[in-house]
Design a protein around this motif. Structure first.
Motif, PDB file in Angstrom:
ATOM      1  N   SER A   3     -43.119 -26.929 -27.612  1.00  0.00           N
ATOM      2  CA  SER A   3     -42.433 -26.816 -28.891  1.00  0.00           C
ATOM      3  C   SER A   3     -43.321 -26.082 -29.890  1.00  0.00           C
ATOM      4  CB  SER A   3     -42.081 -28.202 -29.424  1.00  0.00           C
ATOM      5  OG  SER A   3     -43.252 -28.978 -29.614  1.00  0.00           O
ATOM      6  N   GLY A   4     -42.694 -25.552 -30.911  1.00  0.00           N
ATOM      7  CA  GLY A   4     -43.436 -24.905 -31.985  1.00  0.00           C
ATOM      8  C   GLY A   4     -43.597 -23.414 -31.816  1.00  0.00           C
ATOM      9  N   GLY A   5     -43.020 -22.849 -30.779  1.00  0.00           N
ATOM     10  CA  GLY A   5     -43.115 -21.407 -30.589  1.00  0.00           C
ATOM     11  C   GLY A   5     -41.826 -20.884 -29.998  1.00  0.00           C
ATOM     12  N   THR A   6     -41.864 -19.685 -29.478  1.00  0.00           N
ATOM     13  CA  THR A   6     -40.688 -19.109 -28.820  1.00  0.00           C
ATOM     14  C   THR A   6     -40.840 -19.320 -27.324  1.00  0.00           C
ATOM     15  OG1 THR A   6     -40.582 -17.454 -30.574  1.00  0.00           O
ATOM     16  CG2 THR A   6     -39.257 -17.057 -28.599  1.00  0.00           C
ATOM     17  N   PHE A   7     -40.314 -20.421 -26.855  1.00  0.00           N
ATOM     18  CA  PHE A   7     -40.544 -20.825 -25.473  1.00  0.00           C
ATOM     19  C   PHE A   7     -40.109 -19.746 -24.491  1.00  0.00           C
ATOM     20  CE2 PHE A   7     -41.172 -23.739 -22.039  1.00  0.00           C
ATOM     21  CZ  PHE A   7     -40.175 -23.450 -21.120  1.00  0.00           C
ATOM     22  N   SER A   8     -38.953 -19.163 -24.746  1.00  0.00           N
ATOM     23  CA  SER A   8     -38.379 -18.237 -23.771  1.00  0.00           C
ATOM     24  C   SER A   8     -39.237 -17.001 -23.558  1.00  0.00           C
ATOM     25  CB  SER A   8     -36.972 -17.827 -24.202  1.00  0.00           C
ATOM     26  OG  SER A   8     -37.007 -17.184 -25.457  1.00  0.00           O
ATOM     27  N   VAL A  61     -45.035 -16.995 -20.952  1.00  0.00           N
ATOM     28  CA  VAL A  61     -45.336 -17.323 -19.560  1.00  0.00           C
ATOM     29  C   VAL A  61     -45.744 -18.789 -19.519  1.00  0.00           C
ATOM     30  CG1 VAL A  61     -47.092 -17.017 -17.769  1.00  0.00           C
ATOM     31  CG2 VAL A  61     -46.000 -15.013 -18.806  1.00  0.00           C
ATOM     32  N   MET A  62     -45.256 -19.509 -18.548  1.00  0.00           N
ATOM     33  CA  MET A  62     -45.628 -20.915 -18.373  1.00  0.00           C
ATOM     34  C   MET A  62     -46.325 -21.086 -17.027  1.00  0.00           C
ATOM     35  SD  MET A  62     -44.657 -22.222 -21.196  1.00  0.00           S
ATOM     36  CE  MET A  62     -45.009 -23.935 -20.819  1.00  0.00           C
ATOM     37  N   ILE A 104     -44.566 -18.956 -14.054  1.00  0.00           N
ATOM     38  CA  ILE A 104     -43.241 -18.350 -14.169  1.00  0.00           C
ATOM     39  C   ILE A 104     -43.210 -17.503 -15.426  1.00  0.00           C
ATOM     40  CG2 ILE A 104     -42.283 -20.403 -15.328  1.00  0.00           C
ATOM     41  CD1 ILE A 104     -39.644 -19.795 -13.778  1.00  0.00           C
ATOM     42  N   SER A 105     -42.703 -16.290 -15.272  1.00  0.00           N
ATOM     43  CA  SER A 105     -42.644 -15.371 -16.404  1.00  0.00           C
ATOM     44  C   SER A 105     -41.368 -15.590 -17.200  1.00  0.00           C
ATOM     45  CB  SER A 105     -42.711 -13.933 -15.908  1.00  0.00           C
ATOM     46  OG  SER A 105     -41.481 -13.571 -15.297  1.00  0.00           O
ATOM     47  N   LYS A 106     -41.246 -14.842 -18.303  1.00  0.00           N
ATOM     48  CA  LYS A 106     -40.048 -14.972 -19.131  1.00  0.00           C
ATOM     49  C   LYS A 106     -38.822 -14.395 -18.447  1.00  0.00           C
ATOM     50  CE  LYS A 106     -40.698 -10.766 -21.874  1.00  0.00           C
ATOM     51  NZ  LYS A 106     -40.792 -10.253 -23.276  1.00  0.00           N
ATOM     52  N   ARG A 126     -48.634 -19.135 -22.147  1.00  0.00           N
ATOM     53  CA  ARG A 126     -49.357 -17.895 -22.400  1.00  0.00           C
ATOM     54  C   ARG A 126     -48.444 -16.960 -23.176  1.00  0.00           C
ATOM     55  NH1 ARG A 126     -50.744 -12.802 -19.423  1.00  0.00           N
ATOM     56  NH2 ARG A 126     -52.892 -12.376 -20.021  1.00  0.00           N
ATOM     57  N   ARG A 127     -48.955 -16.395 -24.278  1.00  0.00           N
ATOM     58  CA  ARG A 127     -48.143 -15.520 -25.115  1.00  0.00           C
ATOM     59  C   ARG A 127     -47.937 -14.157 -24.464  1.00  0.00           C
ATOM     60  NH1 ARG A 127     -51.686 -17.642 -29.140  1.00  0.00           N
ATOM     61  NH2 ARG A 127     -52.873 -15.713 -28.970  1.00  0.00           N
TER      62      ARG A 127
END
Length: 123
Positions: free
Chosen positions: A25-30, A33-34, A51-53, A98-99
């Motif tokens: 939370s608090g950012g643009t999750f979509s 990269v997670m 997993i990438s966007k 990861r941004r």
């Protein structure tokens, strides 16, 4: 500031399955990269899956074919489905965001981290 929270760890038997969840939370999750990493006692933190966007997935060789990473952008959540668990999967599992747009295997490339969740596989 992105906040990352993992859940779903526990004690399981060899061969069992477990699903970890991670909410950011608090950012643009979509657009993030997670990744999932793990750290066993006395060992370095290692990449497990990412997993990438655009939903491209990457796995460590040690978990390929057993673990599946997925994401639900509507819920700001990423999952790690772990099947056929082995004692060597025992570790603290961390979720990270990861941004930058590419999945990376190095933990230093990730910007935000959860507190970790313990997974113990008993034989």
């Amino acid at each position: 500031q992105v906040q990352v929270v993992e859940s779903g760890g526990g004690l399981v038997q060899v061969g069992d399955s477990l699903r970890l969840s991670c909410t950011a939370s608090g950012g643009t999750f979509s657009s993030n990269v997670m990744g999932w990493f793990r750290q066993a006692p006395g060992k370095e933190r290692e990449f497990v899956a990412g997993i990438s966007k655009i939903f491209s997935t990457f796995y460590a060789n040690s978990v390929k074919g057993r673990f599946t990473i997925s994401r639900d952008n509507a819920k700001n959540t990423v999952y790690l489905q772990m099947n056929s668990l082995k004692p060597e999967d025992t570790a603290v599992y961390y979720c990270a965001a990861r941004r930058a747009p590419l999945v990376r295997l190095e933990y230093a490339e990730y910007d935000y981290w959860g507190q970790g969740t313990q997974v113990t596989v008993s034989s």
